[in-house]
Design a protein around this motif. Structure first.
Motif, short mmCIF file in Angstrom:
data_model
loop_
_atom_site.label_atom_id
_atom_site.label_comp_id
_atom_site.label_asym_id
_atom_site.label_seq_id
_atom_site.Cartn_x
_atom_site.Cartn_y
_atom_site.Cartn_z
N GLN A 22 -28.67 19.84 -43.99
CA GLN A 22 -29.13 21.18 -43.64
C GLN A 22 -30.60 21.13 -43.22
N VAL A 23 -30.86 21.50 -41.95
CA VAL A 23 -32.26 21.62 -41.53
C VAL A 23 -32.89 22.74 -42.35
N ILE A 24 -34.06 22.47 -42.92
CA ILE A 24 -34.68 23.37 -43.88
C ILE A 24 -34.97 24.72 -43.24
N SER A 25 -34.53 25.78 -43.92
CA SER A 25 -34.76 27.14 -43.45
C SER A 25 -35.85 27.80 -44.28
N ARG A 26 -36.35 28.92 -43.80
CA ARG A 26 -37.49 29.58 -44.42
C ARG A 26 -37.11 30.34 -45.69
N GLY A 27 -38.10 30.39 -46.61
CA GLY A 27 -38.02 31.26 -47.76
C GLY A 27 -36.79 31.03 -48.62
N GLU A 28 -36.16 32.15 -48.97
CA GLU A 28 -35.03 32.10 -49.88
C GLU A 28 -33.73 31.69 -49.19
N LYS A 29 -33.73 31.57 -47.87
CA LYS A 29 -32.50 31.20 -47.16
C LYS A 29 -32.02 29.81 -47.57
N MET A 30 -32.95 28.87 -47.72
CA MET A 30 -32.57 27.52 -48.11
C MET A 30 -32.02 27.52 -49.53
N GLU A 31 -32.66 28.27 -50.42
CA GLU A 31 -32.18 28.35 -51.80
C GLU A 31 -30.78 28.96 -51.84
N PHE A 32 -30.57 30.01 -51.07
CA PHE A 32 -29.26 30.67 -51.01
C PHE A 32 -28.20 29.71 -50.50
N THR A 33 -28.53 28.96 -49.44
CA THR A 33 -27.57 28.01 -48.88
C THR A 33 -27.19 26.94 -49.89
N ILE A 34 -28.17 26.39 -50.60
CA ILE A 34 -27.90 25.36 -51.59
C ILE A 34 -27.03 25.92 -52.72
N GLN A 35 -27.39 27.08 -53.22
CA GLN A 35 -26.63 27.68 -54.32
C GLN A 35 -25.17 27.88 -53.95
N LYS A 36 -24.92 28.50 -52.81
CA LYS A 36 -23.55 28.82 -52.42
C LYS A 36 -22.78 27.58 -51.97
N ALA A 37 -23.46 26.62 -51.36
CA ALA A 37 -22.80 25.38 -50.97
C ALA A 37 -22.29 24.63 -52.20
N VAL A 38 -23.09 24.62 -53.27
CA VAL A 38 -22.66 23.97 -54.51
C VAL A 38 -21.47 24.71 -55.10
N GLU A 39 -21.51 26.04 -55.11
CA GLU A 39 -20.38 26.81 -55.61
C GLU A 39 -19.10 26.50 -54.84
N LEU A 40 -19.25 26.24 -53.54
CA LEU A 40 -18.09 25.97 -52.68
C LEU A 40 -17.62 24.52 -52.76
#
Length: 243
Positions: free
Chosen positions: A84-102
């Motif tokens: 994942q190319v690093i995104s700004r702010g909370e978007k990267m955190e959101f992506t990591i959280q939901k990707a792990v859940e999935l």
């Protein structure tokens, strides 16, 4: 009462008395306000769960005794490594959280020409530590007992050229293939998600030269965090364990 799952980065054995680390102890005692005798579920990333009632507690310390051990069978048969190319702010955190859940197994943060995040090495290392904590918290919430590794950030080229037997996918809205037309991956998937401005033509060509298949999710252009989670969901539906 809902199950309370706590990650502990330590060896866990039946009969052991375990003193929870400071973060977990504070959460259990001050936030959850759990009492002596109530049961926790511990895990350390080895694929097992350990039931452990609380034997002692105060504002700063919590002790538990491990009573049982059981193997958890809820990992997807499809191994997904998200680049994942690093995104700004909370978007990267959101992506990591939901990707792990999935159900992703590994995540590598990437930099590219249009990556909007520029951090010095010290701040980037703190980010990696924060992202790993987010991954652990997502495992606690979702019931996973294997913790995905958040790798050290690298450039798009470095990650793309790494040898791998996995199927390599690069999302592109004008690609000739869709996920449902791909052959079944037998060695997992390396899924590349570009930045908010997309990969440039040279980067797309470079990824193709390293074996990445351009794949689309549909006719619309998705935001980077939407693209990642939509692609993971589609892959899990067709080749993993989502239905």
């Amino acid at each position: 009462m809902r199950e309370i799952r706590i990650f502990q980065d330590a060896e866990l054995n039946i009969g052991d008395t375990v003193h929870l680390d400071s973060d977990a102890a504070g959460h259990v005692s001050r936030v959850l306000r759990i009492q002596i005798g109530q049961e926790l579920t511990l895990f350390n990333g080895d694929g097992c769960e350990y039931t452990a009632p609380i034997t002692a507690i105060d504002k700063k310390n919590v002790s538990v005794e491990i009573r049982t051990q059981s193997l958890k069978h809820n990992e997807s048969p499809l191994a997904i490594h998200l680049g994942q190319v690093i995104s700004r702010g909370e978007k990267m955190e959101f992506t990591i959280q939901k990707a792990v859940e999935l159900g992703v197994n590994q995540i590598t943060p990437l930099t590219s020409e249009r990556c909007g995040v520029k951090l010095n090495p010290q701040r980037m290392q703190k980010k990696v530590q924060q992202w790993q904590k987010i991954a652990i918290a997502a495992c606690e919430q979702s019931g996973r007992s294997h913790v995905p590794k958040i790798h050290q950030p690298c450039t798009l080229e470095q990650w793309s050229r790494e040898p791998s037997d996995a199927m390599k996918l690069n999302l592109h809205p004008k690609a000739p293939y869709t996920i449902k037309t791909l052959p079944t991956p037998t060695q997992g998937v390396n899924l590349l998600i570009g930045p908010e401005g997309g990969l440039n033509d040279e980067e797309i060509a470079m990824c193709s030269s390293f074996g990445f298949i351009e794949t689309q999710l549909g006719p619309r252009v998705l935001r980077t965090e939407t693209a990642a989670l939509s692609a993971i969901t589609a892959l899990q539906c067709y080749f993993g364990d989502l239905s």
